[in-house]
Write an enzyme that holds these catalytic residues in place. Structure first.
Site, mmCIF file in Angstrom:
data_model
loop_
_atom_site.group_PDB
_atom_site.id
_atom_site.type_symbol
_atom_site.label_atom_id
_atom_site.label_comp_id
_atom_site.label_asym_id
_atom_site.label_seq_id
_atom_site.Cartn_x
_atom_site.Cartn_y
_atom_site.Cartn_z
ATOM 1 N N ARG A 15 44.868 -5.769 27.944
ATOM 2 C CA ARG A 15 45.162 -5.276 29.299
ATOM 3 C C ARG A 15 44.283 -6.006 30.311
ATOM 4 O O ARG A 15 43.389 -6.766 29.950
ATOM 5 C CB ARG A 15 44.905 -3.759 29.385
ATOM 6 C CG ARG A 15 45.904 -2.932 28.607
ATOM 7 C CD ARG A 15 45.488 -1.480 28.503
ATOM 8 N NE ARG A 15 44.301 -1.297 27.685
ATOM 9 C CZ ARG A 15 43.683 -0.143 27.476
ATOM 10 N NH1 ARG A 15 44.129 0.956 28.064
ATOM 11 N NH2 ARG A 15 42.622 -0.064 26.701
ATOM 12 N N LYS A 75 38.030 -2.116 30.019
ATOM 13 C CA LYS A 75 37.036 -1.622 29.067
ATOM 14 C C LYS A 75 35.617 -1.806 29.605
ATOM 15 O O LYS A 75 35.387 -2.580 30.538
ATOM 16 C CB LYS A 75 37.159 -2.364 27.738
ATOM 17 C CG LYS A 75 38.476 -2.152 27.042
ATOM 18 C CD LYS A 75 38.789 -0.700 26.791
ATOM 19 C CE LYS A 75 38.315 -0.229 25.448
ATOM 20 N NZ LYS A 75 38.860 1.144 25.169
ATOM 21 N N TYR A 94 36.781 1.970 32.410
ATOM 22 C CA TYR A 94 36.456 2.946 31.359
ATOM 23 C C TYR A 94 35.089 2.561 30.805
ATOM 24 O O TYR A 94 34.893 1.411 30.407
ATOM 25 C CB TYR A 94 37.466 2.874 30.203
ATOM 26 C CG TYR A 94 38.844 3.397 30.511
ATOM 27 C CD1 TYR A 94 39.055 4.725 30.847
ATOM 28 C CD2 TYR A 94 39.957 2.574 30.409
ATOM 29 C CE1 TYR A 94 40.328 5.219 31.107
ATOM 30 C CE2 TYR A 94 41.233 3.049 30.665
ATOM 31 C CZ TYR A 94 41.415 4.370 31.007
ATOM 32 O OH TYR A 94 42.675 4.848 31.262
ATOM 33 N N HIS A 96 32.906 5.260 28.855
ATOM 34 C CA HIS A 96 32.592 6.087 27.673
ATOM 35 C C HIS A 96 31.116 5.927 27.296
ATOM 36 O O HIS A 96 30.776 5.613 26.155
ATOM 37 C CB HIS A 96 33.524 5.725 26.498
ATOM 38 C CG HIS A 96 34.960 6.061 26.775
ATOM 39 N ND1 HIS A 96 35.440 7.357 26.795
ATOM 40 C CD2 HIS A 96 36.015 5.272 27.088
ATOM 41 C CE1 HIS A 96 36.725 7.360 27.089
ATOM 42 N NE2 HIS A 96 37.093 6.097 27.286
ATOM 43 N N GLU A 118 37.120 7.578 33.006
ATOM 44 C CA GLU A 118 37.365 8.761 32.165
ATOM 45 C C GLU A 118 36.742 10.032 32.705
ATOM 46 O O GLU A 118 37.075 11.120 32.230
ATOM 47 C CB GLU A 118 36.882 8.506 30.729
ATOM 48 C CG GLU A 118 35.370 8.429 30.538
ATOM 49 C CD GLU A 118 34.790 7.031 30.801
ATOM 50 O OE1 GLU A 118 35.540 6.157 31.261
ATOM 51 O OE2 GLU A 118 33.583 6.827 30.552
ATOM 52 N N ASP A 270 40.504 8.886 18.152
ATOM 53 C CA ASP A 270 39.343 8.490 18.964
ATOM 54 C C ASP A 270 38.351 9.639 19.133
ATOM 55 O O ASP A 270 37.238 9.435 19.605
ATOM 56 C CB ASP A 270 39.789 7.923 20.323
ATOM 57 C CG ASP A 270 40.589 8.905 21.131
ATOM 58 O OD1 ASP A 270 41.104 9.885 20.556
ATOM 59 O OD2 ASP A 270 40.704 8.717 22.350
HETATM 60 P P1 NAD Z 1 45.155 17.122 26.329
HETATM 61 O O1 NAD Z 1 43.882 17.795 26.663
HETATM 62 O O2 NAD Z 1 46.160 16.861 27.384
HETATM 63 O O3 NAD Z 1 45.904 17.967 25.179
HETATM 64 C C1 NAD Z 1 45.258 18.448 24.027
HETATM 65 C C2 NAD Z 1 45.982 19.704 23.581
HETATM 66 O O4 NAD Z 1 45.456 20.069 22.286
HETATM 67 C C3 NAD Z 1 45.777 20.899 24.509
HETATM 68 O O5 NAD Z 1 47.037 21.388 24.959
HETATM 69 C C4 NAD Z 1 45.058 21.916 23.620
HETATM 70 O O6 NAD Z 1 45.415 23.259 23.903
HETATM 71 C C5 NAD Z 1 45.552 21.484 22.238
HETATM 72 N N1 NAD Z 1 44.782 22.015 21.115
HETATM 73 C C6 NAD Z 1 43.452 22.231 21.024
HETATM 74 N N2 NAD Z 1 43.175 22.760 19.811
HETATM 75 C C7 NAD Z 1 44.340 22.858 19.138
HETATM 76 C C8 NAD Z 1 44.709 23.318 17.850
HETATM 77 N N3 NAD Z 1 43.798 23.818 16.992
HETATM 78 N N4 NAD Z 1 46.022 23.280 17.498
HETATM 79 C C9 NAD Z 1 46.944 22.791 18.343
HETATM 80 N N5 NAD Z 1 46.665 22.354 19.579
HETATM 81 C C10 NAD Z 1 45.372 22.382 19.967
HETATM 82 O O7 NAD Z 1 44.753 15.756 25.577
HETATM 83 P P2 NAD Z 1 45.684 14.459 25.452
HETATM 84 O O8 NAD Z 1 45.571 13.611 26.664
HETATM 85 O O9 NAD Z 1 47.030 14.900 24.995
HETATM 86 O O10 NAD Z 1 44.910 13.655 24.288
HETATM 87 C C11 NAD Z 1 44.982 14.074 22.928
HETATM 88 C C12 NAD Z 1 44.096 13.135 22.093
HETATM 89 O O11 NAD Z 1 44.675 11.818 22.069
HETATM 90 C C13 NAD Z 1 42.684 12.928 22.678
HETATM 91 O O12 NAD Z 1 41.756 12.909 21.621
HETATM 92 C C14 NAD Z 1 42.760 11.576 23.339
HETATM 93 O O13 NAD Z 1 41.509 10.946 23.452
HETATM 94 C C15 NAD Z 1 43.657 10.871 22.335
HETATM 95 N N6 NAD Z 1 44.233 9.584 22.780
HETATM 96 C C16 NAD Z 1 44.241 8.590 21.855
HETATM 97 C C17 NAD Z 1 44.819 7.359 22.166
HETATM 98 C C18 NAD Z 1 44.863 6.316 21.105
HETATM 99 O O14 NAD Z 1 45.141 5.164 21.437
HETATM 100 N N7 NAD Z 1 44.651 6.650 19.834
HETATM 101 C C19 NAD Z 1 45.341 7.131 23.442
HETATM 102 C C20 NAD Z 1 45.329 8.170 24.385
HETATM 103 C C21 NAD Z 1 44.770 9.418 24.036
#
Ligand code: NAD
Length: 363
Positions: A15, A75, A94, A96, A118, A270
């Site tokens: 990016r 980044k 970002y 972190h 973030e 992550d």
């Molecule tokens: P978000 O806060 O919008 O949503 C998280 C949801 O998880 C919330 O609705 C919460 O109520 C729910 N939750 C919490 N505990 C729970 C449980 N025990 N059972 C079911 N649901 C539960 O977060 P998001 O933006 O959707 O991000 C989710 C994850 O994805 C984060 O860890 C974020 O860092 C990650 N992410 C990873 C990448 C990647 O490239 N791998 C990219 C973007 C985001």
């Protein structure tokens, strides 16, 4: 203001800090934009695209840092960039910090103004500069999950959408936030039978109203998840407990409840991942097998689609970048509490409590 856009040099980061569309807006506001040669190439934006909207192309990264009052990036700076960051220079990217003591100390030493995407936070608690990447990752997790359902990729051989006379795949989405909603919508759009689980009932009510009829909501408990696993083909892990590691919703012993060739896509990797058997993978080796269950745990999913990801990121960062450039960082942050929350380090002092607490440092 003089604004610099260096080429990202972190491993596998394709990016770039801003698209030509964003640069064109900054130019219209009277700012000078300096873009490092070929900075946008891997996102599909040429030097000529940037020059056409008023940017000047500089030959190397040192020239960009030397020229700019504000750096726009994706980044965090990596060690070879630390010495390029200057006193009073605004770096908007970002960071972190909590995960990286060396970076934190280097940015303190630089006496730059570090504003972290973030931690920019709106009054409802949402994180507007994280949302676009979650929107990308949720969609991509389903597309990749469907890919790995192919028998030739180790999957159980189900076509996600089915065909006339044959049922579609079943997708279980754990977490109904930004990633989860995007994943459920994508899976539903492809024709899958989708269940989305969360612990937040108001959120489930909202999803039940907003999402198509082939998405069903489920309260997230271990019992309910166990009930779903034998009939699920693809599980998307999308939970987040702010400030904490992801809870392990699928333990190793639960893998045996699933059909061989079921795919687990752990987007929450992550934050440690929400499956006990998850470990981070890369775009070059995205999957591995545990007990016949395929695990896809790529930690930077948006990096695979840099053209879309860079555009989505620019859409979210541009208004803040314009405010910082037009007003200067102090006035822009005085006028916008969300942006103020993004300020992590100023003149050698950590100004964001959570980062200071992690390292026991402030100045
Ligand atoms: P978000 O806060 O919008 O949503 C998280 C949801 O998880 C919330 O609705 C919460 O109520 C729910 N939750 C919490 N505990 C729970 C449980 N025990 N059972 C079911 N649901 C539960 O977060 P998001 O933006 O959707 O991000 C989710 C994850 O994805 C984060 O860890 C974020 O860092 C990650 N992410 C990873 C990448 C990647 O490239 N791998 C990219 C973007 C985001």
């Amino acid at each position: 203001m003089k604004i610099g856009i260096p080429r990202e040099i972190k491993n596998n980061e394709n990016r770039v800090g801003m698209t030509p569309t964003g640069v064109s807006e900054l130019s219209k506001h009277g700012h000078e934009v300096y873009v490092q040669r070929s900075a946008g190439e891997n996102s599909g934006f040429s030097d000529a695209d940037y020059e056409a909207v008023g940017a000047k192309i500089l030959p190397d990264i040192a020239a960009v840092y030397a020229e700019a009052d504000m750096i726009l990036k994706v980044k965090e700076p990596i060690p070879s960039e630390y010495s390029l960051v200057r006193e009073n220079q605004v770096v908007f990217t970002y960071f972190h910090f909590s995960c990286d003591r060396a970076l934190t100390e280097a940015m303190m030493k630089s006496k730059a103004v570090c504003i972290a995407y973030e931690t920019v936070q709106l009054s409802d608690g949402s994180l507007p500069l994280l949302v676009p990447m979650s929107e990308v990752a949720g969609r991509m997790a389903v597309l990749n999950g469907a890919h790995y359902l192919q028998t030739t990729k180790g999957g159980n051989g189900k076509l996600i959408c089915g065909v006339p006379g044959v049922l579609p795949a079943r997708v279980l989405v754990l977490g109904g936030g930004t990633v989860g909603e995007a994943a459920a919508r994508m899976a539903a759009g492809l024709g899958a039978e989708v269940t989305i689980a969360d612990v937040c009932l108001p959120r489930l009510r909202r999803l039940g109203i907003d999402l198509p009829a082939n998405v069903h909501t489920l309260y997230s408990t271990s019992y309910n998840i166990r009930q779903q696993l034998p009939v699920t083909d693809l599980v998307i892990g999308a939970v987040l407990v702010p400030g904490d590691k992801a809870p392990k919703l699928i333990t190793r012993d639960m893998l045996k409840l699933m059909k061989p060739g079921t795919v687990l896509a752990d987007v929450a990797i992550d934050q440690g991942g929400c499956f006990e058997t998850s470990h981070p993978t890369s775009h070059s080796e995205p999957v591995y097998d545990v007990d016949g269950i395929i695990h896809y745990c790529v930690a930077n999913i948006p990096g695979a689609v840099p053209n879309t990801s860079t555009s989505a990121l620019t859409n979210a960062t541009l208004r803040y970048a314009i405010a910082l450039a037009d007003k200067g960082w102090q006035q822009a942050c005085r006028e916008d509490e969300a942006l103020l929350k993004g300020v992590n380090i100023v003149n050698g002092c950590i100004t964001y409590k959570a980062v200071a607490d992690v390292f026991g440092l402030d100045c």
